[in-house]
Design a protein around this motif. Structure first.
Motif, PDB file in Angstrom:
ATOM      1  N   GLU A 534      10.003 -13.810  66.833  1.00 55.27           N
ATOM      2  CA  GLU A 534      11.125 -13.209  66.146  1.00 55.27           C
ATOM      3  C   GLU A 534      12.381 -14.062  66.247  1.00 55.27           C
ATOM      4  OE1 GLU A 534       9.273  -8.954  67.313  1.00 55.27           O
ATOM      5  OE2 GLU A 534      11.435  -9.115  67.165  1.00 55.27           O
ATOM      6  N   ARG A 554      11.766  -7.752  60.019  1.00 52.48           N
ATOM      7  CA  ARG A 554      12.661  -7.025  60.925  1.00 52.48           C
ATOM      8  C   ARG A 554      14.063  -7.611  60.892  1.00 52.48           C
ATOM      9  NH1 ARG A 554      10.140  -7.392  66.607  1.00 52.48           N
ATOM     10  NH2 ARG A 554      12.039  -6.210  67.110  1.00 52.48           N
ATOM     11  N   SER A 557      15.757  -6.841  57.529  1.00 53.69           N
ATOM     12  CA  SER A 557      16.133  -5.435  57.337  1.00 53.69           C
ATOM     13  C   SER A 557      17.234  -4.975  58.281  1.00 53.69           C
ATOM     14  CB  SER A 557      14.908  -4.529  57.527  1.00 53.69           C
ATOM     15  OG  SER A 557      14.543  -4.442  58.893  1.00 53.69           O
ATOM     16  N   ALA A 558      17.519  -5.743  59.330  1.00 53.76           N
ATOM     17  CA  ALA A 558      18.470  -5.325  60.367  1.00 53.76           C
ATOM     18  C   ALA A 558      19.826  -4.966  59.766  1.00 53.76           C
ATOM     19  CB  ALA A 558      18.632  -6.431  61.402  1.00 53.76           C
ATOM     20  N   ASP A 563      16.263   0.232  58.365  1.00 57.62           N
ATOM     21  CA  ASP A 563      16.384  -0.755  59.438  1.00 57.62           C
ATOM     22  C   ASP A 563      15.123  -0.725  60.303  1.00 57.62           C
ATOM     23  OD1 ASP A 563      17.083  -2.315  61.621  1.00 57.62           O
ATOM     24  OD2 ASP A 563      19.175  -1.663  61.609  1.00 57.62           O
ATOM     25  N   TYR A 564      14.368  -1.834  60.277  1.00 55.26           N
ATOM     26  CA  TYR A 564      13.134  -1.963  61.060  1.00 55.26           C
ATOM     27  C   TYR A 564      13.330  -2.881  62.269  1.00 55.26           C
ATOM     28  CZ  TYR A 564      10.030   0.014  57.390  1.00 55.26           C
ATOM     29  OH  TYR A 564       9.384   0.828  56.484  1.00 55.26           O
ATOM     30  N   ALA A 565      14.561  -3.257  62.586  1.00 56.54           N
ATOM     31  CA  ALA A 565      14.796  -4.283  63.605  1.00 56.54           C
ATOM     32  C   ALA A 565      14.176  -3.930  64.947  1.00 56.54           C
ATOM     33  CB  ALA A 565      16.299  -4.535  63.760  1.00 56.54           C
ATOM     34  N   THR A 568       8.363  -2.854  66.550  1.00 56.26           N
ATOM     35  CA  THR A 568       7.423  -3.927  66.865  1.00 56.26           C
ATOM     36  C   THR A 568       5.998  -3.399  66.759  1.00 56.26           C
ATOM     37  OG1 THR A 568       7.323  -3.433  69.233  1.00 56.26           O
ATOM     38  CG2 THR A 568       9.083  -4.917  68.490  1.00 56.26           C
ATOM     39  N   TRP A 580      11.569   4.857  60.902  1.00 57.89           N
ATOM     40  CA  TRP A 580      12.828   4.176  60.631  1.00 57.89           C
ATOM     41  C   TRP A 580      13.891   5.218  60.261  1.00 57.89           C
ATOM     42  CZ3 TRP A 580      15.421   4.670  56.046  1.00 57.89           C
ATOM     43  CH2 TRP A 580      14.712   5.029  54.910  1.00 57.89           C
ATOM     44  N   GLU A 585      15.031  -2.331  69.753  1.00 53.52           N
ATOM     45  CA  GLU A 585      13.723  -2.232  70.400  1.00 53.52           C
ATOM     46  C   GLU A 585      13.736  -1.227  71.543  1.00 53.52           C
ATOM     47  OE1 GLU A 585      11.284  -5.595  71.435  1.00 53.52           O
ATOM     48  OE2 GLU A 585      12.465  -6.874  70.097  1.00 53.52           O
TER      49      GLU A 585
END
Length: 738
Positions: A534, A554, A557-558, A563-565, A568, A580, A585
């Motif tokens: 990443e 990720r 999209s952050a 937002d998928y940041a 994982t 989401w 994380e």
């Protein structure tokens, strides 16, 4: 599974298994695939969405993995004979790259279009959008999800500031005291969902269904409202009118959490129930009973689906039901709210990450300068090189081959020859192209028209993520490698990008003996420690490795609405999926939206006054009947897959036209007679199926078949002015014996 375990499996010493998800609808039922002695079997597994259940489509989903019609080599159209003939990958991709370069030289970057699908994994949808904007630099990209949920998405965005089909977990359905389903038939479209409705009724809840047909779902309802197709908006406004006059509006909620209510209150003042009855045909007593059931319930949920949305006024229709939900104070409370039942397997994730004409990853708007800068940094390109917004799916298809339209199209995961409205016209447009490239694992009706057909991996042969109807990101796991000669969509896009950008690829096109695709030189560290990938620059990451593509997704999209940041693969595996938005994380995900605020600048939801208007095409003396379309239990979408499964074909072997016995008597039609259904755009032919469960002024046809029984030869291509959704659900027709 380790490399050693896979090797042992190939040697026949032990079976192999993969915990994955069904390849069909957005419920994304959990299943386990098991391969032993060359045979793959399916077993349901306990997953939060399906709780160990599967429908017939899920049970038979492995039947296609070794189907005799499986494509395993590229096909090129022979200019002399006009036939598709086997070719090497180099010959096929060279043909594509050469054709694209020639069109660029003659007509510019927008001469090439891309069309995607709502069944692609998040990684593939993301890669397709990136390929269109970075390699092709074309604005002409859209996808078949525009035909599915775009009206609900637009309505959700303008009311709540965000679009997530269900802003609450699916389990909430079982706890609602009143559940209103509008234009939804989950008993046939996603049967495992019905256990939530059973649970809801067993708890003493009330189920109300709005549908022009007495469907399998409506038969289980406590109350069935059977409106004329295209009049759902009037029904919604009448329900809100009753709620206002009876004092069921949650005034405190409206004051504290919304804006714009006064304009809506004035707009529905004239929608007394008798007016709605005269227009829609729903009795006043049923309208009042429905409003009472919603207005007096402690917990109530309103759900819409394609029946309400696939109209030229679909956004306004959904908005009317959102207005009703907001007035009753439902969104944001457990067991209450408004939601939409997404259709396609990745209908939610597929539109979040860049294959829609006006969007960049993370559900960012492509014309937003800040969004462009953010995504361009992730992609390692100047923001000014990213193209602007393109046109919607049908507008794109309708422009193909015209003077100012694209002359080439690359198509992944869709079959518009069957699924698009006014399908004969769309077929002609596809035929007019200089270059049509289709990636598929079966020769669909659209692939049969192509100049180049590229054989792709199936769902059980590649890893990736999907986002289901709840906004739950989950993992699709590979059971086995693709057959020799077959590539994944990620490999195809990576090879094409390398050819078009004049560079040699730094990766091999072969599935490795593990969960990831073979990385290129220098990628060993990322393979050993996936989290480290990443931090790898986009230019260094392996674009054929779905884990690395997801890591880049990720980052892209952050900070965006989707937002998928913080999502994982490891976190998904540990928790049966992650909802989401999930920006960190180590932070929480979001199973339930709107508990404290909406995703608008001031945190308040927006009311919008909407008025009923007629269908784009009204009945007349020449076309006196309404046609509506939909699905049947044993088939799915355009039928490319399900029509090739023997068990499903036995259950639903052919198209049909459903009509009321009274209408049949007037037409002199008996059950089983061959019928012609004719509209201003074309005709379909299919046997009559007489049933008293449909309105006498309406006929119904499923849309899964091609050829003479293609329902979309007849449907209307009129578009919603906001979502650009075609009016699939109503058009004027005449019916006659063939």
């Amino acid at each position: 599974m380790t490399d050693g375990a896979r090797a042992a499996t190939r040697a026949g010493r032990q079976p192999r298994e993969a915990a994955t998800h069904c390849p069909y609808c957005a419920l994304q039922c959990g299943m386990t695939l098991r391969e032993e002695a060359g045979r793959v079997t399916v077993q349901p597994r306990q997953f939060p969405t399906n709780r160990g259940g599967l429908c017939q489509k899920g049970w038979t989903s492995a039947d296609l993995l070794d189907h005799t019609e499986r494509l395993t080599t590229p096909l090129l159209r022979d200019p002399a004979s006009g036939e598709l003939r086997p070719a090497s990958w180099d010959a096929a991709l060279d043909r594509v790259a050469t054709g694209i370069r020639e069109l660029w030289a003659r007509q510019g970057r927008d001469a090439v279009a891309v069309f995607g699908g709502g069944g692609l994994t998040n990684e593939k949808a993301y890669a397709l959008g990136k390929f269109a904007r970075v390699t092709l630099r074309t604005r002409n990209i859209d996808y078949n999800g525009r035909f599915c949920m775009s009206s609900a998405a637009a309505a959700g965005l303008r009311a709540f500031g965000v679009d997530r089909g269900l802003p609450f977990p699916l389990a909430d359905l079982g706890h609602a005291d009143t559940l209103l389903l509008v234009g939804a038939n989950p008993a046939e479209t996603m049967p495992p969902l019905m256990r939530y409705l059973t649970e809801q009724r067993e708890r003493g809840g009330r189920l109300i269904v709005v549908d022009p047909r007495l469907t399998a779902t409506a038969r289980q309802a406590d109350l069935h409202l059977q409106p004329l197709p295209g009049t759902d908006l009037a029904v919604a406004n009448a329900l809100l009118h009753v709620a206002l006059t009876e004092g069921w509006v949650d005034r405190a909620y409206v004051a504290d959490r919304t804006t714009g209510f006064e304009a809506v209150r004035r707009s529905v003042a004239g929608w007394w129930p008798a007016r709605a009855e005269a227009l829609a045909g729903v009795p006043v007593v049923d309208l009042v009973a429905t409003a009472r059931a919603l207005g007096t319930a402690e917990r109530a949920i309103i759900l819409t689906a394609r029946g309400a949305e696939q109209h030229a006024k679909g956004v306004d229709t959904v908005t009317a039901f959102v207005n009703l939900a907001l007035a009753l104070g439902l969104p944001g409370r457990p067991g209450s709210g408004y939601g939409c039942l997404t259709g396609q397997g990745n209908g939610q994730g597929g539109r979040e990450h860049g294959q829609k004409a006006d969007q960049l990853p993370g559900y960012r708007k492509i014309d937003d300068p800040a969004a462009r800068e953010h995504v361009a940094r992730v992609w390692g390109v100047p923001a000014e090189t990213l193209p602007g917004p393109g046109v919607s799916a049908y507008e794109l298809l309708d422009s193909l081959g015209t003077a100012d339209g694209p002359k080439a199209m690359l198509l992944f995961g869709s079959n518009p020859v069957v699924s698009a409205p006014r399908a004969a016209r769309v077929t002609d447009r596809l035929r007019s192209l200089d270059l049509l490239v289709v990636a598929d694992f079966l020769l669909s009706e659209t692939a049969a028209l192509a100049d180049v057909v590229l054989p792709t991996a199936q769902w059980a042969e590649e890893d990736g993520t999907m986002t289901n109807l709840e906004g739950r990101v989950l993992r699709r796991r590979a059971l086995r490698e693709p057959p020799p000669g077959v590539r994944t969509d990620l490999e195809i896009l990576a090879d094409l990008a390398a050819r078009l950008e004049g560079r040699a690829p730094s990766y091999r096109f072969r599935y490795r003996k593990g969960p990831l695709l073979t990385p290129g030189p220098g990628a060993a560290a990322e393979q050993a420690a996936p989290v480290a990938a990443e931090q790898t620059a986009a230019a260094q990451a392996d674009p054929t490795d779905p884990r690395m593509v997801f890591a880049e997704l990720r980052r892209a999209s952050a900070g965006g609405p989707a937002d998928y940041a913080g999502v994982t693969w490891e976190r998904i595996d540990a928790a049966d999926g992650v909802f989401w938005p999930c920006p960190d994380e180590d932070g929480p995900d979001t199973p339930r939206l709107f508990a404290e605020r909406f995703a608008t600048p001031d945190g308040r939801a927006r009311f919008h006054p909407v008025e009923h208007r007629p269908a784009a095409e009204e009945v007349c003396a020449e076309y006196p009947l309404h046609l509506t379309t939909g699905r049947v239990l044993a088939q799915y979408q355009s039928g490319t897959q399900t029509r090739r499964v023997a068990a499903l074909r036995r259950t639903a072997p052919e198209p049909f036209v459903e009509l009321h016995p009274d209408l049949a008597a007037r037409l002199g039609v008996a059950d089983g007679d061959d019928l012609r259904v004719v509209s201003r755009r074309g005709e379909m032919r299919a046997p009559a199926r007489l049933t008293p469960t449909i309105r006498p002024d309406t006929v119904f046809a499923p849309f899964h078949w091609a050829g003479a029984g293609r329902a979309n030869s007849v449907t209307n291509d009129a578009l919603d002015p906001v979502s650009r959704m075609p009016e699939f659900k109503i058009c004027a027709v005449r019916v006659e014996r063939a």
